[in-house]
Design an enzyme around this catalytic site. Structure first.
Site, short mmCIF file in Angstrom:
data_model
loop_
_atom_site.label_atom_id
_atom_site.label_comp_id
_atom_site.label_asym_id
_atom_site.label_seq_id
_atom_site.Cartn_x
_atom_site.Cartn_y
_atom_site.Cartn_z
CG ASN A 11 -1.77 1.23 1.25
OD1 ASN A 11 -1.83 1.94 0.43
ND2 ASN A 11 -2.31 1.61 2.38
CE LYS A 13 -0.14 3.22 4.76
NZ LYS A 13 0.10 3.54 5.78
CG HIS A 96 -5.93 2.25 5.06
ND1 HIS A 96 -5.40 3.07 6.03
CD2 HIS A 96 -5.20 1.20 5.04
CE1 HIS A 96 -4.34 2.59 6.48
NE2 HIS A 96 -3.97 1.59 5.61
CD GLU A 98 -2.85 5.63 6.75
OE1 GLU A 98 -2.80 5.86 5.56
OE2 GLU A 98 -1.88 5.07 7.28
CD GLU A 168 -3.89 -2.42 7.07
OE1 GLU A 168 -2.50 -2.54 6.70
OE2 GLU A 168 -4.50 -1.39 6.87
N GLY A 174 2.17 2.06 10.97
CA GLY A 174 3.22 3.16 10.80
C GLY A 174 3.78 3.45 12.41
CB SER A 214 4.74 -2.26 12.19
OG SER A 214 4.38 -0.92 12.53
P1 PGA Z 1 2.79 0.22 7.68
O1 PGA Z 1 1.29 0.43 7.23
O2 PGA Z 1 3.07 -1.11 7.02
O3 PGA Z 1 3.41 1.39 7.28
O4 PGA Z 1 2.33 0.10 9.31
C1 PGA Z 1 0.23 -0.31 6.63
C2 PGA Z 1 -1.03 -0.08 6.17
O5 PGA Z 1 -1.45 1.02 6.34
O6 PGA Z 1 -1.90 -0.52 5.25
#
Ligand code: PGA
Length: 252
Positions: A11, A13, A96, A98, A168, A174, A214
Site C-alpha cells: 500500500n 499511500k 483503510h 487512515e 490492521e 506506521g 508495521s
Molecule cells: P505500515 O502500514 O506497514 O506502514 O504500518 C500498513 C497500512 O497502513 O496498510
C-alpha cells in the site's frame, strides 16, 4: 484445512511518481514470479493506468487505495469503481483506517463502497482494526465485530468468499509496533468466526484475511506462518523495492 492463496499487497499511500512506479514494478517482476504469494500493489489513482500497463504480462496485480461510494455524477474530486476498473485496477482497498480517521468514513460508507466495487466485478479489500484504547479497554472484538457486520451487511455468501479482509490494528500502523503473531492469529480466528456465524463456515473458510501494521522483512515469516493469516498488507516497507522484494520472497 481449506486451501486459501496467500496474498501480499503493498500500500503505497500518498507516495511515488509515475516514473518511480514504473521502475519499481519492472524491478519487482522477477521476484514476484518466483514468489510463493499472490502479489498486488495499491497505488495512487494517478498511476493506476501506467502501473497496470507496466505490470501487464507479470503476475503483479494493480489496485486502488480507495473508491467513491456513488456510481457517477456531480461529485467533484471523486473517482468511481467503474473508473478504477477502466484504468486497470483489479482490486481496491476500502475503509483503510487512515480514511476512517482523516476522512470520517464510517461503516455505512464502507458498506456502500464494497457493494459498488462488487458490482463492477473487482475485489474489495475491506480494512478493519481497533485503536490502542479499544484494545486496552477490552473492546477490540466488539469493534471488529461491528466493522465486519456493518461493513459487509447485505452481502451474499458468494460475495463474502470472494473478498479479502485486512486486519490492521490502528496501533500497529506506521508505529513499528507490529502485532505479535499470536495476537494477530487469535484476532484473525475471531474475525473468521464472526463471518462463519453470519455467512456460514464455507464462506468463512474461503475468505482471505490479511494482516497489516508495521510488517517488515524481519517479521513477515512469523506472521505468514499462522494458520488464519492469509497474507499481508504492507505500507512503509512496500515503498522500498529492496524491502518489499525481501517480503515477497519470504520462505514458508
Ligand atoms: P505500515 O502500514 O506497514 O506502514 O504500518 C500498513 C497500512 O497502513 O496498510
Amino acid at each position: 484445512m481449506p486451501h486459501r492463496p496467500k496474498v501480499i499487497i503493498g500500500n503505497w499511500k500518498m507516495n511515488k511518481t509515475i516514473a518511480e512506479a514504473k521502475s519499481f514494478i519492472s524491478g519487482l517482476a522477477l521476484a514476484a514470479k518466483q514468489s510463493a504469494f499472490q502479489i498486488g500493489l495499491a497505488v495512487p489513482f494517478t498511476m493506476i493506468d501506467a502501473a497496470a500497463e507496466t505490470a501487464r504480462g507479470t503476475v503483479i496485480r494493480i489496485g486502488a487505495q480507495d473508491v467513491a461510494d456513488r456510481e457517477e455524477g456531480p461529485y467533484t474530486g471523486e473517482v468511481s469503481a467503474k473508473m478504477i476498473v477502466d484504468a486497470g485496477a483489479s482490486f481496491v482497498l476500502v475503509g483503510h483506517s487512515e480514511r476512517r480517521r482523516c476522512f470520517h468514513e464510517d461503516d455505512a460508507m464502507v458498506n456502500r463502497k464494497i457493494q459498488g466495487v462488487l458490482k463492477v466485478g473487482i475485489q474489495p479489500v475491506c480494512c478493519i482494526g481497533e485503536t490502542q484504547e479499544e484494545r486496552q479497554s477490552g473492546q477490540a472484538y466488539s469493534v471488529l465485530r461491528r466493522q465486519l457486520l456493518q461493513g459487509l451487511h447485505g452481502l451474499s455468501k458468494e460475495a463474502i468468499a470472494s473478498l479479502s479482509i485486512a486486519y490492521e490494528p490502528v496501533w500497529a500502523i506506521g508505529t513499528s509496533q507490529v502485532a505479535t503473531p499470536e495476537i494477530a492469529q487469535e484476532t484473525h480466528a475471531f474475525c473468521r468466526s464472526v463471518i462463519a456465524d453470519t455467512w456460514g463456515k464455507e464462506a468463512a473458510d474461503r475468505l482471505i484475511i490479511q494482516y497489516g501494521g508495521s510488517v517488515n522483512p524481519t517479521n513477515a515469516a512469523a506472521l505468514l506462518a499462522q494458520s488464519d493469516i492469509d497474507g499481508l498488507l504492507v505500507g512503509n516497507a512496500s515503498l522500498s523495492l529492496e524491502a518489499f522484494t525481501s517480503i515477497v520472497l519470504t520462505h514458508m
